[in-house]
Design an enzyme around this catalytic site. Structure first.
Site, short mmCIF file in Angstrom:
data_model
loop_
_atom_site.label_atom_id
_atom_site.label_comp_id
_atom_site.label_asym_id
_atom_site.label_seq_id
_atom_site.Cartn_x
_atom_site.Cartn_y
_atom_site.Cartn_z
N LYS A 122 0.89 -1.17 -0.11
CA LYS A 122 0.01 0.19 -0.05
C LYS A 122 1.03 1.28 0.08
CE LYS A 122 -4.40 -0.48 0.99
NZ LYS A 122 -5.27 -0.56 0.07
N GLY A 234 -19.87 6.46 3.85
CA GLY A 234 -19.04 6.82 2.97
C GLY A 234 -20.01 6.97 1.83
N1 GLU Z 1 -7.31 -0.36 -3.26
C1 GLU Z 1 -7.90 -1.49 -3.41
C2 GLU Z 1 -7.90 -2.39 -2.24
O1 GLU Z 1 -7.79 -1.66 -1.11
C3 GLU Z 1 -7.44 -2.10 -4.80
C4 GLU Z 1 -5.99 -2.51 -4.91
C5 GLU Z 1 -5.67 -2.89 -6.20
O2 GLU Z 1 -6.52 -3.00 -7.20
O3 GLU Z 1 -4.50 -3.30 -6.44
O4 GLU Z 1 -8.27 -3.60 -2.26
#
Ligand code: GLU
Length: 443
Positions: A122, A234
């Site tokens: 992340k 949200g």
């Molecule tokens: N941000 C999204 C999640 O928390 C998707 C991550 C992605 O597509 O790599 O799952």
């Protein structure tokens, strides 16, 4: 258990309660419990309870009004034993490294629980895009990539959209990566615009698949969607598409909440006959902030932010940020709520979990419930590698098959081992990752 208990800090009513708990302590506590249950050895625990790599950097931006401002950026790679790291990039004013660490770890488990060959990562930038021009946002996207370009890529770590980032941001990031590396690397990032290597269905995938897991859970609870009501926290990308599909399958969403960055207040818009999605969308900004005044003029009741979880509904869908369902807030959840579907990452604290479990609430844990987004990102990679793109039906059919089978795999473990759904999902996910680390000879 080797971890400290998370330390709650009371949050002011109506404010964003994201910082009340340290999400990384929560993530480690969840992992430690499962590691004990699985009897993982010391080296495997040490490896998996921390990120394998993390990057902290500064991004200087030339601001439109003159002068330079330095923004903080992060990328945390939790584990890549099952494949390249994968995970979104968040733009958020309250971003912290511990939030990113937790979210990176959850990505590892998420990819594992739906059994796609990817690890977890992340990233983020501490910023509020509401207060930035398009030019400044573009510079931030490009600046983030310049700081990390040698440590990410199709075979290393593949970013994607997350809170307050979108396909345009992904394209600026891709363009900067390709300038640095010379060539075209569509596999560097997912969530791209459809016209430039994106997958049909990606923007809807997370919210739609949240509802698909709800569909499966309602079958087990012997409830028909058309006889159910829901309240959502949200109104960003996940929440919006969840509302849309929930209505399409016959259910009624009576309230959604939204965050107003101008006063850092959350508020809830309620219409007992059912909110009208198009109406609320038409008065929201691109980040999901609903115009309170206009909503009131349209006949919505405006309630304090946390009212979303006090509603007399069948289903609650937290689809905003971490730590919203806690020892403080569970007592306020209406006893009639039968199902909680975690569209957000980490919305429930461990204490909240225990209390919900005692009540017998059916919970669809985040790593399963919102895994549709990363699964569609994986499909985007697959299509990009083939350089051949599926139509929308094919994407949604494949998503449905993957998510339905993950849902039932988790339920099977839950029933067989008499575990709450979150523990069952973790048992399945952690076991697969630990196995991959062992097989590689890492621990
Ligand atoms: N941000 C999204 C999640 O928390 C998707 C991550 C992605 O597509 O790599 O799952």
């Amino acid at each position: 258990m080797t971890t400290k208990k998370a330390t709650p800090v009371p949050a002011k009513k109506g404010t964003v309660v994201e910082q009340s708990y340290n999400p990384f302590e929560t993530a480690q506590a969840q992992f430690d419990r499962i590691a004990s249950m699985l009897g993982l050895d010391g080296p495997t625990r040490d490896l998996l309870r921390n990120p394998i790599r993390e990057y902290h950097f500064s991004i200087p931006i030339r601001m439109d009004r003159g002068g330079i401002q330095i923004f903080r950026g992060f990328r945390v790679q939790h584990n890549d034993a099952r494949g390249p790291c994968k995970g979104g990039i968040r733009f958020h004013p309250l971003e912290t490294i511990d939030t990113i660490r937790a979210l990176a770890m959850w990505m590892t488990w998420k990819c594992s629980v739906v059994d796609i060959p990817l690890g977890g990562a992340k990233g983020g930038i501490v910023c509020d895009p509401h207060n930035l021009s398009l030019n400044e946002i573009e510079q931030l996207c490009r600046g983030w990539v310049r700081q990390i370009a040698r440590d990410v890529g199709p075979c290393l770590d593949v970013p994607a959209p997350d809170v307050m980032t979108n396909p345009q941001d992904m394209l600026w990031m891709l363009d900067e990566y390709e300038k640095i590396h010379g060539g075209r690397y569509p596999g560097f990032i997912t969530g791209k615009p459809i016209s430039i290597g994106g997958s049909l269905g990606r923007k809807e995938a997370t919210g739609y698949m949240v509802v698909l897991t709800i569909r499966e859970a309602l079958k087990e609870l012997n409830l028909k969607p058309e006889n159910t009501t829901a309240s959502i926290q949200g109104f960003g990308n996940v929440a919006q598409y969840a509302v849309e599909l929930y209505h399409k399958i016959g259910g009624t969403v009576i309230s959604v909440s939204s965050w107003d960055p101008t006063d850092n207040k959350t508020f809830c818009c309620r219409k007992l006959s059912g909110i009208l999605f198009d109406e609320l969308k038409s008065i929201s900004d691109p980040f999901g902030t609903i115009n309170r005044k206009k909503a009131q003029d349209m006949g919505y009741e405006i309630l304090p932010g946390e009212a979303w979880l006090e509603q007399d509904v069948d289903v609650l869908i937290p689809a905003a940020v971490e730590n919203q369902i806690s020892a403080d807030t569970v007592p306020r959840i209406n006893r009639r709520v039968k199902l909680i579907a975690e569209g957000a990452n980490g919305p429930t604290t461990p204490e909240g979990d225990l209390m919900l479990d005692k009540r017998g609430t059916f919970l669809i844990p985040d790593i399963l419930c919102n895994a549709g987004g990363v699964t569609c990102s994986y499909f985007e990679q697959v299509q990009g590698n083939m350089n051949y793109y599926w139509d929308e039906k094919e994407v949604f059919d494949k998503l449905d098959a993957k998510m339905t089978s993950a849902f039932h795999a988790v339920r099977e473990v839950s029933k067989r081992q008499k575990l709450p759904n979150r523990d069952a999902a973790y048992v399945l996910a952690v076991n697969r990752v630990a196995r991959a680390c062992k097989d590689r000879g890492w621990c």
